[in-house]
Every structure is written in C-alpha cells, then in structure tokens.
Design an enzyme around this catalytic site. Structure first.
Site, mmCIF file in Angstrom:
data_model
loop_
_atom_site.group_PDB
_atom_site.id
_atom_site.type_symbol
_atom_site.label_atom_id
_atom_site.label_comp_id
_atom_site.label_asym_id
_atom_site.label_seq_id
_atom_site.Cartn_x
_atom_site.Cartn_y
_atom_site.Cartn_z
ATOM 1 N N SER A 141 0.873 -1.188 0.000
ATOM 2 C CA SER A 141 0.000 0.000 0.000
ATOM 3 C C SER A 141 0.901 1.226 0.000
ATOM 4 O O SER A 141 2.013 1.185 0.540
ATOM 5 C CB SER A 141 -0.876 0.034 1.251
ATOM 6 O OG SER A 141 -1.477 1.322 1.382
ATOM 7 N N TYR A 154 -1.902 -1.049 10.499
ATOM 8 C CA TYR A 154 -1.968 -1.400 9.070
ATOM 9 C C TYR A 154 -0.725 -0.884 8.338
ATOM 10 O O TYR A 154 -0.096 -1.616 7.570
ATOM 11 C CB TYR A 154 -3.243 -0.820 8.467
ATOM 12 C CG TYR A 154 -3.358 -1.005 6.970
ATOM 13 C CD1 TYR A 154 -3.482 -2.278 6.419
ATOM 14 C CD2 TYR A 154 -3.336 0.088 6.102
ATOM 15 C CE1 TYR A 154 -3.581 -2.456 5.044
ATOM 16 C CE2 TYR A 154 -3.443 -0.076 4.730
ATOM 17 C CZ TYR A 154 -3.555 -1.354 4.199
ATOM 18 O OH TYR A 154 -3.647 -1.524 2.846
#
Ligand SMILES: NC(=O)c1ccc[n+]([C@@H]2O[C@H](COP(=O)([O-])OP(=O)(O)OC[C@H]3O[C@@H](n4cnc5c(N)ncnc54)[C@H](OP(=O)(O)O)[C@@H]3O)[C@@H](O)[C@H]2O)c1
Length: 246
Positions: A141, A154
């Site tokens: 990401s 995350y």
C-alpha cells in the site's frame, strides 16, 4: 492482453475487491487461476463463474490465511488441480482504523497474522513448488512509504511487506523466481466502501490524476509484473496510485 497460457496463478483474497480484479485479469491473460477466499464463498464462486464464462479456467479454494494450518492445503489444491504453480499474488489483507488510544493486542495480532505472517507462510509453501521463471507479487500500500496515524498497525504491516519483497527477492533471485511489490493508492473496493464516502474527496484531492483507482488499475500492474516484460524487475515495489502520496 499478455500471454500467460499454460501458467497457473494463485490469488489470495480474490473473492472481491482488488483480488477479484487481479484474478479476472490474469485469467484474461491466459492463466489458470485459483481464487482463494476465507469467508465469502458465494463471492468467490461469482468470480470463478465470470472467468469460466469468458473461456478461462478457475476454481475457488477456502483458506483463512490467519490460520497457518490452512496454508499447505491451499498450495496442494492448486498443484493437484492444475499440475503446477507459476504465479502467487499475495493480495489478502485487512485494514482497520486504529488510533493509538484504541489499539488492542487483538487488532495488532489480526493485522500481522493475515497481512504479514500469512503472506510469508503462503510464500514459503509456494516457493517449494514454484519453478524457475515463477513470480510472486506482494500487494502493499502507499501507506507503507507515506504512513498515517489512525491506521498505525496497518501501515506497519505494509512496511513489513515491502521489507519482505526485498528480502525474498534477494533469496529467490538465484532460483530465477522474481518478487515484485505493487503499492496501490486509494482504490474503490468492498473493503473500504463504508469509509469511502468520508475519504474520497480528500484522497482524490491529493491524487494528481484526479480520480479513485479501480481494481483493474492494480490488476494491469500485476499483469505487467508477472509478464516477461518485467523479467529484470525483482525485490522492489511499484507505486500504482495516480501519483497519490497519502
Ligand atoms: N482498497 C484500497 O484502497 C487499497 C489500497 C492499498 C492497498 N490495498 C491492499 O489491497 C489488498 C486488497 O484490498 P481490498 O480493498 O480489495 O480488500 P477487500 O475488498 O476487503 O477484500 C479483501 C479480500 O481479502 C480476503 N481476505 C480477508 N481476510 C482473509 C483471510 N484471513 N484469508 C484469506 N483471505 C482473506 C477477503 O475474502 P473473504 O471475504 O472471503 O474473507 C477478500 O477477498 C489488501 O492487501 C489491501 O491492504 C487496498
């Protein structure tokens, strides 16, 4: 479309979102595809039916990547059904808002068990059967390199994914197995549908190309990463984000 005929690809977390887009694209490129899911059996079957309806080959396999015991049977199922495994796309992942105040041991474990431990154990099992020329794609990401508070855990998992892309690329290079990371920007999926309304204007405003990403944008980059056009690419992560820096 690229020529992946004769190749077999496993896409983890392919019952929806980016993973479903990748599974459909690799099938359209000619690969036989294993559609992994953990809970959404019906969604996985919809992806399989869409692939078969367009002349491709696919089947769904349930495996919860948070459970180490589910992982060897997932690889075994792929090899048993299609006789080989050439491509692994480590896409399955979870993301939850976690302010410093609200972080719990349970949410840390859930994120790391699926996004990092699961990814590494699937890679370990797949590496035992991948031939020279095999490719592993890790879906990272943009927050790995432009991390944000409110998603501390995350972001940390995706930083770990980028590190593993590097270390695995070094280890598997001598076997002529490539490892490539793809770091999406903001992509409209089932997983962020609830939060999208609040975030879309803000994130599109920060995206130079001025729109939300689609699973097909990420799938196109994966198609490149697994192709011979990327034969000299390994151990690195490509931003596919419309220029967005989170
Ligand atoms: N969407 C974005 O903006 C964005 C941006 C950057 C990176 N990413 C990354 O892209 C990947 C896919 O994201 P997405 O937005 O497409 O997610 P999504 O819509 O929430 O879909 C997640 C997929 O992962 C599967 N999954 C979840 N837990 C699993 C487990 N324990 N074992 C096996 N499969 C599991 C789900 O299957 P079941 O429903 O069957 O559990 C589903 O198919 C993730 O790694 C995410 O971090 C997304």
């Amino acid at each position: 479309m690229r020529n992946l005929s004769g190749k077999v690809a496993l896409v983890t977390g392919a019952s929806k979102g980016i993973g479903a887009g990748i599974a459909k694209r690799l099938a359209a490129d000619g690969a036989s595809v294993i559609v992994n899911y953990s809970r959404s059996a019906e969604d996985a079957e919809v992806v399989v039916r869409a692939i078969v309806a367009t002349g491709g080959q696919a089947f769904a396999v349930k495996a919860d990547l948070g459970r180490p015991e589910d992982i060897p049977p997932l690889i075994d199922a792929a090899v048993k059904r299609f006789g080989r495994l050439d491509i692994l796309v480590n896409n399955a992942g979870v993301y939850k808002v976690d302010s410093l105040e609200s972080i719990t041991a349970q949410s840390i474990d859930e994120h790391f068990h699926i996004n990092v431990r699961g990814l590494l154990l699937v890679t370990q099992a797949a590496a035992r059967v991948l031939p020279p020329g095999g490719v592993i794609v890790n879906i990272s990401s943009g927050v790995a390199t432009s991390p944000q508070p409110m998603v501390h855990v995350y972001c940390a998992t995706k930083g770990a994914v980028d590190t593993l892309t590097r270390t695995l690329g070094i280890e598997l290079g001598p076997r002529r197995i490539r490892v490539v990371g793809i770091a999406p920007g903001f992509v409209a999926t089932e997983g962020n549908a609830e939060s999208a309304a609040a975030m879309t204007d803000h994130l599109v405003g920060k995206t130079p190309l001025g729109r939300v990403g689609q699973p097909s944008d990420i799938a196109a980059a994966v198609s490149y990463a697994v192709s011979d056009d990327a034969a000299w690419v390994t151990g690195t992560t490509l931003d596919v984000a419309g220029g967005l820096v989170f």
